[in-house]
Design an enzyme around this catalytic site. Structure first.
Site, mmCIF file in Angstrom:
data_model
loop_
_atom_site.group_PDB
_atom_site.id
_atom_site.type_symbol
_atom_site.label_atom_id
_atom_site.label_comp_id
_atom_site.label_asym_id
_atom_site.label_seq_id
_atom_site.Cartn_x
_atom_site.Cartn_y
_atom_site.Cartn_z
ATOM 1 N N GLU A 1 -6.863 -8.718 3.839
ATOM 2 C CA GLU A 1 -6.168 -8.020 4.834
ATOM 3 C C GLU A 1 -5.554 -8.861 6.039
ATOM 4 O O GLU A 1 -6.921 -8.966 6.432
ATOM 5 C CB GLU A 1 -6.412 -6.661 4.993
ATOM 6 C CG GLU A 1 -6.271 -5.734 3.556
ATOM 7 C CD GLU A 1 -5.894 -5.027 3.943
ATOM 8 O OE1 GLU A 1 -6.644 -3.651 5.101
ATOM 9 O OE2 GLU A 1 -6.842 -3.488 3.582
ATOM 10 N N GLN B 1 2.077 -5.612 5.512
ATOM 11 C CA GLN B 1 1.907 -5.984 4.830
ATOM 12 C C GLN B 1 3.425 -5.843 4.019
ATOM 13 O O GLN B 1 4.592 -5.769 4.951
ATOM 14 C CB GLN B 1 1.764 -4.106 3.957
ATOM 15 C CG GLN B 1 -0.187 -3.908 4.879
ATOM 16 C CD GLN B 1 -0.187 -2.462 4.539
ATOM 17 O OE1 GLN B 1 0.649 -1.738 4.738
ATOM 18 N NE2 GLN B 1 -0.923 -2.382 3.973
ATOM 19 N N ASN C 1 -12.652 -1.331 -1.960
ATOM 20 C CA ASN C 1 -12.046 -2.141 0.090
ATOM 21 C C ASN C 1 -12.387 -1.004 0.796
ATOM 22 O O ASN C 1 -12.631 0.354 0.974
ATOM 23 C CB ASN C 1 -10.020 -1.479 -0.541
ATOM 24 C CG ASN C 1 -10.249 -1.383 1.053
ATOM 25 O OD1 ASN C 1 -9.830 -2.575 1.662
ATOM 26 N ND2 ASN C 1 -9.185 -0.541 1.501
ATOM 27 N N GLU C 2 -12.564 -2.393 2.214
ATOM 28 C CA GLU C 2 -13.332 -1.249 3.142
ATOM 29 C C GLU C 2 -14.265 -0.552 3.389
ATOM 30 O O GLU C 2 -14.739 1.020 3.497
ATOM 31 C CB GLU C 2 -12.482 -1.055 4.394
ATOM 32 C CG GLU C 2 -11.037 -2.214 4.343
ATOM 33 C CD GLU C 2 -10.555 -1.799 5.915
ATOM 34 O OE1 GLU C 2 -10.510 -0.291 5.682
ATOM 35 O OE2 GLU C 2 -10.216 -2.912 6.032
ATOM 36 N N GLU D 1 0.931 -1.247 -0.267
ATOM 37 C CA GLU D 1 0.121 0.246 0.103
ATOM 38 C C GLU D 1 0.623 0.965 0.220
ATOM 39 O O GLU D 1 1.832 0.969 0.823
ATOM 40 C CB GLU D 1 -0.758 -0.063 1.213
ATOM 41 C CG GLU D 1 -1.584 1.306 1.386
ATOM 42 C CD GLU D 1 -3.315 0.831 2.928
ATOM 43 O OE1 GLU D 1 -3.611 0.231 2.962
ATOM 44 O OE2 GLU D 1 -3.519 2.668 1.652
HETATM 45 O O1 AHR Z 1 -3.033 -1.918 6.711
HETATM 46 C C1 AHR Z 1 -3.750 -0.556 6.888
HETATM 47 C C2 AHR Z 1 -5.368 -0.461 6.444
HETATM 48 O O2 AHR Z 1 -6.014 -1.542 6.804
HETATM 49 C C3 AHR Z 1 -5.552 -0.386 4.999
HETATM 50 O O3 AHR Z 1 -5.963 0.418 3.976
HETATM 51 C C4 AHR Z 1 -7.468 -0.884 5.554
HETATM 52 O O4 AHR Z 1 -7.633 -1.589 4.564
HETATM 53 C C5 AHR Z 1 -7.011 -0.915 6.737
HETATM 54 O O5 AHR Z 1 -8.139 -0.444 8.114
#
Ligand code: AHR
Length: 512
Positions: free
Chosen positions: A315, A364, A192-193, A45
């Site tokens: 994630e 990550q 995403n989310e 990211e």
């Molecule tokens: O990984 C950090 C963040 O955690 C990501 O950007 C998000 O999708 C999640 O809330």
């Protein structure tokens, strides 16, 4: 099941290096599911120094690089056999406008990375830089599209830009920017989310948006998209249920995010400074993912009994306080043996549900949350989590072998129980059986009898990751404190495997 259940506190009084017993029975004949290699996926990211400084330094940097990518990081990542890499976020994805990241780097517009510390993003790492990185790593790209603040047109054009071979406007723009041949992009996340940083939507509204956006994500010239809907967080079963009902077969997969955020008093806690109680609490929280995925899968089974729709845990991982003195918005954290166990135990859980869980992405890859690699200037260290991923790569695309495991358990806060042994087994395409084993107990070794039934064992070898303390980790001054060694503790006795796991160890055994 074995009955001996002792508490962590009782454990402290036991003599150092006492030994416990466990047994495993593997059912090689019953293996009929492949462990999707994509469970070993990674996530990059635009956050902190994941991209800039971690993966990318640019071709002009004095840090040794290959076309702008850090050579040391690239070489280390190649050894992991990464199957797929998710990008550009995360929360960043829903503010990312891909057209800002193409064309000559010096003329790309800048933006403020509002999610992550207000850092200025200069867009020098964009679509070409990402997809070329995937080619260098030999992995599949997994793109997260912008639903939260982007338009349908923008998303549709991105897919065309990346994958169209024709004489189309976006394919021609790509050619003008130096890439003639289209890339292959299979995995595409539609948002995403979307319940949070991706638009604060209700599941009913997001379901309609998904249907609309996904309609215009076309399959060009033999490139077939695998479309992933933005799924639930942790225990939000209603989100999964609504999407299964409202989107159904229009999606190929639905995601789930589950972080091991283990601070039990509301804080996240230090990545390195914790005690045995915190350690077991973390493992309990990590293992809770099994109950969570089971419940999401049960909902999916109701609407999709044939398991056509995949669950992607895109994630997951540990989330601690940032390292002291670092930007709180950059989520830079250290990584100890505790993180290594979270990785090992979670991967074992994913293997158990491999008929539904087809992908997972640890958060990550570099310098953010539970990373494989940490960098500082020219220096790089491999984390204990890296070593688990490297040792466990033998399970990728192998056949999952069911097993029964009998072992002791530790009681942790809230009366949860943590089994002291965790294990998983698979058979690869050459017929080799690999068994991964974790003894989470920091004080006692574990003697395990493994019954492989009618498998004739010719030889056995293995590797071990161990440390003398739960807090052990690699630093820039001491980068090899935790690293795999040859494992000598497995032998064959009367046709059965006998394994001696030292305290606090993760082992992968290869049986021929
Ligand atoms: O990984 C950090 C963040 O955690 C990501 O950007 C998000 O999708 C999640 O809330």
């Amino acid at each position: 099941m074995k009955k001996l259940i002792i508490s962590v506190w009782a454990c402290i009084a036991l003599p150092l290096f006492a030994q416990r017993d466990a047994s495993i029975r593997i059912y090689p004949e019953q293996g009929n599911q492949q462990i999707s290699k994509h469970i070993y996926g990674q996530f990059a990211e635009h956050l902190g120094s994941c991209i800039y400084g971690g993966l990318w330094v640019g071709p002009e940097s004095d840090i040794p690089n290959t076309q702008g990518y850090r050579t040391d990081v690239l070489n280390a990542l190649k050894k992991l056999q990464i199957p797929n890499l998710r990008w550009p976020g995360g929360c960043f994805a829903d503010e990312y406008h891909w057209m800002d990241g193409i064309g000559p780097r010096e003329s790309r517009p800048k933006m403020v990375n509002t999610n992550w510390g207000g850092t200025i993003e200069d867009n020098s790492f964009g679509t070409h830089e990402f997809l070329n990185l995937c080619e260098l790593l030999g992995c599949e790209p997994y793109i997260s599209g912008n639903v939260g603040s982007g338009t349908v047109e923008e998303m549709a054009k991105w897919v065309e830009y990346m994958t169209s071979e024709g004489d189309s406007p976006m394919a021609n723009l790509r050619r003008k920017n130096g890439r003639d041949k289209a890339w292959k992009v299979k995995f595409f996340g539609v948002g995403n989310e979307s319940w949070g940083c991706g638009g604060s939507m209700r599941p009913e509204y997001y379901s309609d948006l998904y249907r609309r956006y996904a309609t215009y994500c076309r399959n060009y010239d033999g490139n077939v998209l695998f479309k992933v809907a933005s799924g639930a967080s942790d225990y939000d079963y209603n989100w999964t249920e609504t999407l299964m009902k409202q989107i159904g077969g229009r999606m190929d997969g639905i995601s789930l995010h589950y972080y091991t955020v283990a601070g039990w008093d509301g804080s996240k806690g230090s990545a390195t400074d914790f005690n045995t109680e915190d350690y077991y609490w973390t493992l309990g929280k990590c293992l809770e993912i099994e109950d969570v995925v089971k419940k999401h899968i049960a909902i999916m089974d109701t609407y999709d009994p044939k398991k056509n729709i995949a669950l992607l845990v895109d994630e997951w991982g540990t989330w601690w306080d940032v390292e002291p003195g670092t930007n709180p918005g950059h989520l830079f954290q250290q990584n100890t043996m505790r993180d290594a166990f979270v990785a090992a135990l979670t991967l074992h859980v994913f293997h158990n549900y491999t008929d539904r869980i087809k992908m997972a992405n640890i958060a990550q890859i570099v310098n953010v949350l539970q990373s494989m690699i940490l960098t500082k200037g020219k220096d790089m260290v491999l984390t204990p989590t890296y070593h688990v991923f490297e040792m466990y790569k033998v399970h990728q695309d192998a056949t999952f072998l069911p097993m029964d495991l009998i072992c002791d358990k530790e009681k942790v806060r809230d009366n949860r129980e943590v089994p002291v042994v965790s294990a998983s087994a698979s058979r690869d395409s050459r017929g080799k059986i690999h068994i991964s084993l974790a003894n989470v107990d920091p004080r006692q070794s574990e003697h395990i009898r493994i019954d492989l039934q009618n498998v004739t064992i010719k030889s056995v070898n293995g590797r071990i990751l161990t440390a003398s303390s739960i807090n052990d980790h690699n630093t820039f001054d001491s980068p090899e404190k935790v690293k795999p060694e040859v494992f000598q503790g497995a032998k064959v006795e009367k046709g059965k495997l006998s394994v001696s796991l030292p305290p606090l160890s993760i082992v992968v055994i290869e049986v021929l």
